[in-house]
Design a protein around this motif. Structure first.
Motif, mmCIF file in Angstrom:
data_model
loop_
_atom_site.group_PDB
_atom_site.id
_atom_site.type_symbol
_atom_site.label_atom_id
_atom_site.label_comp_id
_atom_site.label_asym_id
_atom_site.label_seq_id
_atom_site.Cartn_x
_atom_site.Cartn_y
_atom_site.Cartn_z
ATOM 1 N N ASN A 117 0.910 -1.337 0.063
ATOM 2 C CA ASN A 117 0.105 0.095 -0.036
ATOM 3 C C ASN A 117 0.703 1.302 0.058
ATOM 4 O O ASN A 117 0.659 2.387 -0.622
ATOM 5 C CB ASN A 117 -0.851 -0.012 1.229
ATOM 6 N N TRP A 118 1.860 1.109 0.686
ATOM 7 C CA TRP A 118 2.645 2.426 0.724
ATOM 8 C C TRP A 118 3.460 2.575 -0.582
ATOM 9 O O TRP A 118 3.684 3.787 -1.038
ATOM 10 C CB TRP A 118 3.792 2.181 1.766
ATOM 11 N N THR A 119 3.968 1.320 -1.201
ATOM 12 C CA THR A 119 4.670 1.676 -2.504
ATOM 13 C C THR A 119 3.627 2.112 -3.428
ATOM 14 O O THR A 119 3.863 3.190 -4.310
ATOM 15 C CB THR A 119 5.096 0.309 -2.890
ATOM 16 N N ARG A 120 2.196 1.822 -3.566
ATOM 17 C CA ARG A 120 1.213 2.127 -4.323
ATOM 18 C C ARG A 120 1.012 3.613 -4.231
ATOM 19 O O ARG A 120 0.813 4.498 -5.015
ATOM 20 C CB ARG A 120 0.026 1.552 -4.291
ATOM 21 N N GLU A 121 0.866 4.201 -3.086
ATOM 22 C CA GLU A 121 0.444 5.436 -2.507
ATOM 23 C C GLU A 121 1.556 6.650 -2.948
ATOM 24 O O GLU A 121 1.375 7.568 -3.371
ATOM 25 C CB GLU A 121 -0.053 5.543 -1.405
ATOM 26 N N ASN A 122 3.007 6.089 -2.680
ATOM 27 C CA ASN A 122 4.167 7.071 -2.830
ATOM 28 C C ASN A 122 4.890 6.831 -3.931
ATOM 29 O O ASN A 122 5.625 7.824 -4.307
ATOM 30 C CB ASN A 122 5.022 6.806 -1.540
ATOM 31 N N ILE A 123 4.889 5.636 -4.870
ATOM 32 C CA ILE A 123 5.586 5.506 -6.051
ATOM 33 C C ILE A 123 4.269 5.502 -7.204
ATOM 34 O O ILE A 123 4.592 6.164 -8.055
ATOM 35 C CB ILE A 123 6.465 4.283 -6.179
ATOM 36 N N GLY A 124 3.363 4.816 -6.997
ATOM 37 C CA GLY A 124 2.338 4.730 -7.934
ATOM 38 C C GLY A 124 2.631 3.480 -8.972
ATOM 39 O O GLY A 124 3.469 2.993 -9.114
ATOM 40 N N GLU A 125 1.485 3.005 -9.638
ATOM 41 C CA GLU A 125 1.750 2.066 -10.507
ATOM 42 C C GLU A 125 1.391 2.763 -12.011
ATOM 43 O O GLU A 125 0.370 3.344 -12.068
ATOM 44 C CB GLU A 125 0.566 0.992 -10.352
ATOM 45 N N GLY A 126 2.235 2.363 -12.897
ATOM 46 C CA GLY A 126 2.339 2.893 -14.253
ATOM 47 C C GLY A 126 3.186 4.347 -14.306
ATOM 48 O O GLY A 126 3.097 4.933 -13.269
ATOM 49 N N THR A 127 3.609 4.388 -15.296
ATOM 50 C CA THR A 127 4.581 5.505 -15.618
ATOM 51 C C THR A 127 3.590 6.890 -15.297
ATOM 52 O O THR A 127 4.259 7.978 -14.995
ATOM 53 C CB THR A 127 5.301 5.490 -16.923
ATOM 54 N N TRP A 128 2.481 6.919 -15.814
ATOM 55 C CA TRP A 128 1.646 8.145 -15.590
ATOM 56 C C TRP A 128 1.746 8.629 -14.081
ATOM 57 O O TRP A 128 1.957 9.781 -13.739
ATOM 58 C CB TRP A 128 0.207 7.977 -15.996
ATOM 59 N N HIS A 129 1.287 7.710 -13.172
ATOM 60 C CA HIS A 129 1.274 7.652 -11.816
ATOM 61 C C HIS A 129 2.598 8.012 -11.188
ATOM 62 O O HIS A 129 2.881 8.883 -10.276
ATOM 63 C CB HIS A 129 0.431 6.376 -11.233
ATOM 64 N N GLN A 130 3.468 7.500 -11.649
ATOM 65 C CA GLN A 130 4.890 7.872 -11.011
ATOM 66 C C GLN A 130 5.543 9.108 -11.635
ATOM 67 O O GLN A 130 6.171 9.761 -10.761
ATOM 68 C CB GLN A 130 6.000 6.566 -11.704
ATOM 69 N N TRP A 131 4.930 9.465 -12.731
ATOM 70 C CA TRP A 131 5.340 11.106 -12.966
ATOM 71 C C TRP A 131 4.694 11.875 -11.922
ATOM 72 O O TRP A 131 5.165 13.133 -11.767
ATOM 73 C CB TRP A 131 4.665 11.196 -14.476
ATOM 74 N N GLU A 132 3.427 11.539 -11.732
ATOM 75 C CA GLU A 132 2.694 12.431 -10.881
ATOM 76 C C GLU A 132 2.960 12.363 -9.399
ATOM 77 O O GLU A 132 2.799 13.119 -8.645
ATOM 78 C CB GLU A 132 1.104 12.146 -10.981
ATOM 79 N N SER A 133 3.866 11.341 -9.028
ATOM 80 C CA SER A 133 4.271 11.063 -7.858
ATOM 81 C C SER A 133 5.922 11.542 -7.550
ATOM 82 O O SER A 133 6.194 11.533 -6.490
ATOM 83 C CB SER A 133 4.328 9.757 -7.170
ATOM 84 N N SER A 134 6.112 12.416 -8.467
ATOM 85 C CA SER A 134 7.419 12.998 -8.629
ATOM 86 C C SER A 134 7.457 14.461 -8.969
ATOM 87 O O SER A 134 6.749 15.134 -9.493
ATOM 88 C CB SER A 134 8.253 12.138 -9.452
ATOM 89 N N VAL A 135 8.784 15.054 -8.670
ATOM 90 C CA VAL A 135 8.847 16.328 -9.217
ATOM 91 C C VAL A 135 10.025 16.556 -10.070
ATOM 92 O O VAL A 135 11.033 15.709 -9.759
ATOM 93 C CB VAL A 135 9.166 17.337 -7.807
ATOM 94 N N GLU A 136 9.983 17.643 -10.788
ATOM 95 C CA GLU A 136 11.142 17.816 -11.766
ATOM 96 C C GLU A 136 12.290 18.008 -11.051
ATOM 97 O O GLU A 136 12.559 18.615 -9.928
ATOM 98 C CB GLU A 136 11.000 18.945 -12.598
ATOM 99 N N VAL A 137 13.536 17.512 -11.479
ATOM 100 C CA VAL A 137 14.948 17.903 -10.970
ATOM 101 C C VAL A 137 15.934 18.146 -12.190
ATOM 102 O O VAL A 137 15.906 17.511 -13.055
ATOM 103 C CB VAL A 137 15.490 16.666 -10.064
#
Length: 126
Positions: free
Chosen positions: A35-55
Motif C-alpha cells: 500500500n505504501w508503494t502504491r501511494e508513494n510511487i504509483g503504478e504505471g508511468t503516469w502515476h510515477q510521473w505524478e508522484s515525482s517532481v522535476e529535477v
C-alpha cells in the motif's frame, strides 16, 4: 515474478516486470509494504510521473527516476532509475527493457530525457 503490465497495452509479463513495475519493485525493497508503494510511487508511468517532481540533470542523485517522454501529452513512456554516473556525470540508468532481455543498465543517452525525484525522496533532500 509476474506483472500485469500496462493497462493501455494489456501486456502480461509472466516472467518479469515492465519498466514501471521495476520501479515499484525497487520501491518495495524499502520494506514499507504494498500500500505504501502504491501511494508513494504509483503504478504505471503516469502515476510515477505524478508522484515525482522535476529535477535538473546536474542535481540528479541515485534513486531519482528518468523518463523517455513528458506528461501530459505522451501516449506512452519508458522509465528507469538512476543508479550512478560516468566520470563526465552522464547518468547511468537501470531499467526494464523487454527488447534487451529484461533489466539492463545503460546511459541516459537520448533515451531518457526527463529527470524527476519521487516526492517522498524530495522531502528528505536538503
Amino acid at each position: 515474478v509476474s506483472a500485469a503490465g500496462s493497462s493501455t497495452t494489456g501486456t502480461m509479463r509472466p516472467y518479469g516486470l515492465d519498466c514501471s513495475g521495476f520501479i515499484c519493485w525497487c520501491g518495495a525493497q524499502l520494506g514499507r509494504g504494498v500500500n505504501w508503494t502504491r501511494e508513494n510511487i504509483g503504478e504505471g508511468t503516469w502515476h510515477q510521473w505524478e508522484s515525482s517532481v522535476e529535477v535538473d540533470a546536474d542535481e540528479l542523485l541515485p534513486g531519482d527516476i528518468a523518463f523517455l517522454n513528458a506528461y501530459p501529452g505522451a501516449e506512452s513512456n519508458h522509465i528507469g532509475i538512476v543508479v550512478g554516473f560516468l566520470e563526465n556525470r552522464e547518468p547511468i540508468i537501470a531499467h526494464c527493457s523487454s527488447t534487451e532481455n529484461n533489466i539492463v543498465v545503460s546511459t541516459a543517452g537520448g533515451v531518457f530525457n526527463y529527470f524527476r525525484r519521487l516526492v517522498f525522496l524530495a522531502d528528505n533532500v536538503s
